[in-house]
Design an enzyme around this catalytic site. Structure first.
Site, PDB file in Angstrom:
ATOM      1  N   GLY A   1       0.846  -1.199   0.112  1.00  0.00           N
ATOM      2  CA  GLY A   1       0.067   0.178  -0.031  1.00  0.00           C
ATOM      3  C   GLY A   1       0.936   1.087  -0.192  1.00  0.00           C
TER       4      GLY A   1
ATOM      5  N   GLN B   1       3.184  10.038   1.121  1.00  0.00           N
ATOM      6  CA  GLN B   1       4.535   9.307   1.044  1.00  0.00           C
ATOM      7  C   GLN B   1       5.390   9.546  -0.053  1.00  0.00           C
ATOM      8  OE1 GLN B   1       2.508   5.232   1.982  1.00  0.00           O
ATOM      9  NE2 GLN B   1       4.376   5.210   3.193  1.00  0.00           N
TER      10      GLN B   1
ATOM     11  N   CYS C   1       5.826   0.092   7.624  1.00  0.00           N
ATOM     12  CA  CYS C   1       5.469   1.193   6.953  1.00  0.00           C
ATOM     13  C   CYS C   1       6.753   1.626   6.056  1.00  0.00           C
ATOM     14  CB  CYS C   1       5.005   2.422   7.600  1.00  0.00           C
ATOM     15  SG  CYS C   1       4.602   4.157   6.709  1.00  0.00           S
ATOM     16  N   LEU C   2       6.664   2.174   4.683  1.00  0.00           N
ATOM     17  CA  LEU C   2       7.589   2.283   3.838  1.00  0.00           C
ATOM     18  C   LEU C   2       8.203   3.715   4.434  1.00  0.00           C
ATOM     19  CD1 LEU C   2       5.966   1.352   0.231  1.00  0.00           C
ATOM     20  CD2 LEU C   2       7.861   0.038   1.942  1.00  0.00           C
TER      21      LEU C   2
ATOM     22  N   HIS D   1      -4.650   1.656   7.212  1.00  0.00           N
ATOM     23  CA  HIS D   1      -3.148   2.111   7.531  1.00  0.00           C
ATOM     24  C   HIS D   1      -3.014   3.454   6.559  1.00  0.00           C
ATOM     25  CE1 HIS D   1       1.402   1.519   7.861  1.00  0.00           C
ATOM     26  NE2 HIS D   1       1.176   2.265   6.515  1.00  0.00           N
ATOM     27  N   GLU D   2      -3.536   3.141   5.122  1.00  0.00           N
ATOM     28  CA  GLU D   2      -3.373   4.158   4.155  1.00  0.00           C
ATOM     29  C   GLU D   2      -4.454   5.349   4.186  1.00  0.00           C
ATOM     30  OE1 GLU D   2      -0.831   3.773   2.641  1.00  0.00           O
ATOM     31  OE2 GLU D   2      -0.537   1.803   2.990  1.00  0.00           O
TER      32      GLU D   2
ATOM     33  N   HIS E   1      -2.814   7.630   6.509  1.00  0.00           N
ATOM     34  CA  HIS E   1      -1.955   8.466   5.938  1.00  0.00           C
ATOM     35  C   HIS E   1      -2.352   9.723   5.545  1.00  0.00           C
ATOM     36  CE1 HIS E   1       2.103   6.561   6.118  1.00  0.00           C
ATOM     37  NE2 HIS E   1       1.638   5.461   5.536  1.00  0.00           N
TER      38      HIS E   1
HETATM   39 ZN   LIG Z   1       2.525   3.606   5.844  1.00  0.00          ZN
END
Ligand SMILES: [Zn+2]
Length: 171
Positions: A46, A51, A93-94, A135-136, A139
């Site tokens: 995701g 991000q 998380c990236l 999660h997204e 963000h």
């Molecule tokens: Zn994330």
């Protein structure tokens, strides 16, 4: 399509709410494609527009990480319509490479948003897909999984992450 650099914890764009998209046009479709490509390259399941430094309410999810074209979800202005149950599983998380945590999430969610064609889409998901949606969507509200941990764990991890952000994320 282009790969975009992923911004890391401490960048203000990750910690403030993103703006709604007024119109799903070619620039948004290009953004969605870049996000999918960047997600696959990472690799991740995701990615949210903040991000890659774009403060808009746009997310992409693919639990198959490119393995199954039918699983790609591209969603503009997503919102949680329904949520029920609870689950807790480790998330990464990236934008916070090398760290993980297990925030409480709903077990099932229903999400509504706009697809790349500007038409409404409604998705229901449970387990991992429910976690990915939450999660997204967090963000684009300026929240990271760290913000949803218990106060003790949250404070401990935030202290580490702030130090890490000051020193720079580059390995
Ligand atoms: Zn994330």
């Amino acid at each position: 399509m282009a790969l975009r650099p992923i911004v890391k914890y401490g960048d203000p764009v990750l910690h403030s709410p993103a703006a709604s998209v007024d119109r799903v046009d070619d620039s948004i479709r290009g953004l969605l494609d870049d996000m999918v490509q960047t997600m696959y390259a990472a690799p991740g399941i995701g990615l949210a527009a903040p991000q890659i430094g774009v403060p808009l309410r746009v997310i992409v999810i693919d639990l198959s990480v490119g393995g199954d074209p039918k699983q790609v979800i591209k969603l503009v202005n997503p919102e949680l319509l329904e949520r029920d149950g609870e689950q807790k599983h480790e998330e990464g998380c990236l934008s916070i490479p090398g760290y993980g945590g297990s925030p409480a999430r709903p077990l099932r969610v229903t999400v509504r948003g706009l697809g790349p064609d500007g038409e409404e889409r409604v998705y229901s998901g449970s387990e991992l897909l429910a976690r990915a949606f939450c999660h997204e969507i967090d963000h684009i509200d300026g929240l990271l999984f760290v913000d949803r941990l218990s106060p003790l764990k949250r404070d401990l991890m935030k202290r580490k992450l702030r130090k890490r952000a000051r020193e720079g994320w580059e390995e």
